[in-house]
Design a protein around this motif. Sequence first.
Motif, PDB file in Angstrom:
ATOM      1  N   ASN A 152       0.844  -1.206   0.000  1.00 18.51           N
ATOM      2  CA  ASN A 152       0.000   0.000   0.000  1.00 18.51           C
ATOM      3  C   ASN A 152       0.880   1.257   0.000  1.00 18.51           C
ATOM      4  N   GLU A 211      -0.325   4.396   0.416  1.00 14.82           N
ATOM      5  CA  GLU A 211      -0.995   5.488   1.122  1.00 14.82           C
ATOM      6  C   GLU A 211      -0.064   6.105   2.165  1.00 14.82           C
ATOM      7  N   GLY A 212      -0.008   7.414   2.220  1.00 15.87           N
ATOM      8  CA  GLY A 212       0.841   8.094   3.219  1.00 15.87           C
ATOM      9  C   GLY A 212       2.279   8.246   2.755  1.00 15.87           C
ATOM     10  N   LEU A 242       3.200   9.832  -0.092  1.00 20.52           N
ATOM     11  CA  LEU A 242       3.260  10.874  -1.117  1.00 20.52           C
ATOM     12  C   LEU A 242       4.493  11.757  -0.915  1.00 20.52           C
TER      13      LEU A 242
END
Length: 321
Positions: free
Chosen positions: A133, A135-136, A138
């Motif tokens: 994953n 996510e987070g 970036l």
Amino acid sequence: AVFSAKAYDRTYFDKVSSARFADLCTIEYHTFSLSEETAPLAHSCDAVCVFVNDTLDEPVLRALHAGGVRAILLRCAGFNHVDLLTAETLGLFVANVPAYSPEAVAEFAVTLVQTLNRKTHRAYNRVREGNFNIEGLLGMTLHGKTVGIVGVGRIGLAAAKIFRGFGCRILAYDPYAGPEFTSELGTLVELDTLLQESHVVSLHCPLTEGTRHLINGTTLARMKPGAMLVNTSRGGLIDTAAVIEALKTHHLGGVALDVYEAEGELFYNDHSGEIIEDDVLMRLLTFPNVLICGHQGFFTREALTEIASVTLSNLSDFVGG
Ligand code: NAD
């Protein structure tokens, strides 16, 4: 004889010394740091060979001198940890290695920025657990961003060149900048302008009484919201407590440190097996946008070879009078 207060670079000394220094001296290697307690162990030696986290304050220098030591050979560029006044009073020969590999440290500063920015260390930890994953994680594209270099000496200059390669705009603050920092590379500005306009601020000036806590509550407040701070120079340049406050308010976007304020007391006890417990360090490490390393910017094969070579040349100068 030389007493060397760290041994991870022994291979490099062996390589150089066996060829050039076999007749000149005997080198004793030790893995512990130099301190008031260990100084008497150097009493049979003419010189001690030390690194940044060995203590070289007045009591240690006096103890070494009383035991017959006449030279302090630093295997590092910085000498802010040496009581030079006492060394001079005692007539000790002191020599450092001013420029073993500026590129090694500059490359590491850029590595820290990009690791923190693109969060590769966090991604790797996730993937190891089978989690792909993103996510987070970036980041920002470095191309087109402004990088502020504080101190454009050997390392700062090398860092500026690398960041230029990324397509960054370079601002530099250095009251004593030489002609090597050209307008093609970037623009010399006041510290305030650098702080206000930079997306990344990288510290490359020496630690002196004038630069201690150069990054403090006031200067941090001037930084662009969300900007990143990287320090591969010396821990004392930063007021760590103020950095924690700026992280809490999310004013700072991230902090990468190769050097740390209380480093002398904390790090380089790697051989003792002691667990490091420091409140400030622990608090810093609770922020996901903080990356800390144990002073390894210099730690490349090429830099160690050069350090060994120059240190032994310094020893040769000392022996030759
Ligand atoms: P250098 O002497 O070549 O450059 C330092 C620059 O800082 C000079 O241009 C000087 O004019 C500038 N300067 C002095 N006072 C300043 C101030 N108040 N504000 C802004 N700039 C100022 O040194 P270098 O070889 O580039 O090394 C820089 C620092 O990096 C060293 O002091 C050392 O502490 C640190 N270092 C760290 C590692 C590591 O492993 N992390 C390794 C080597 C050196």
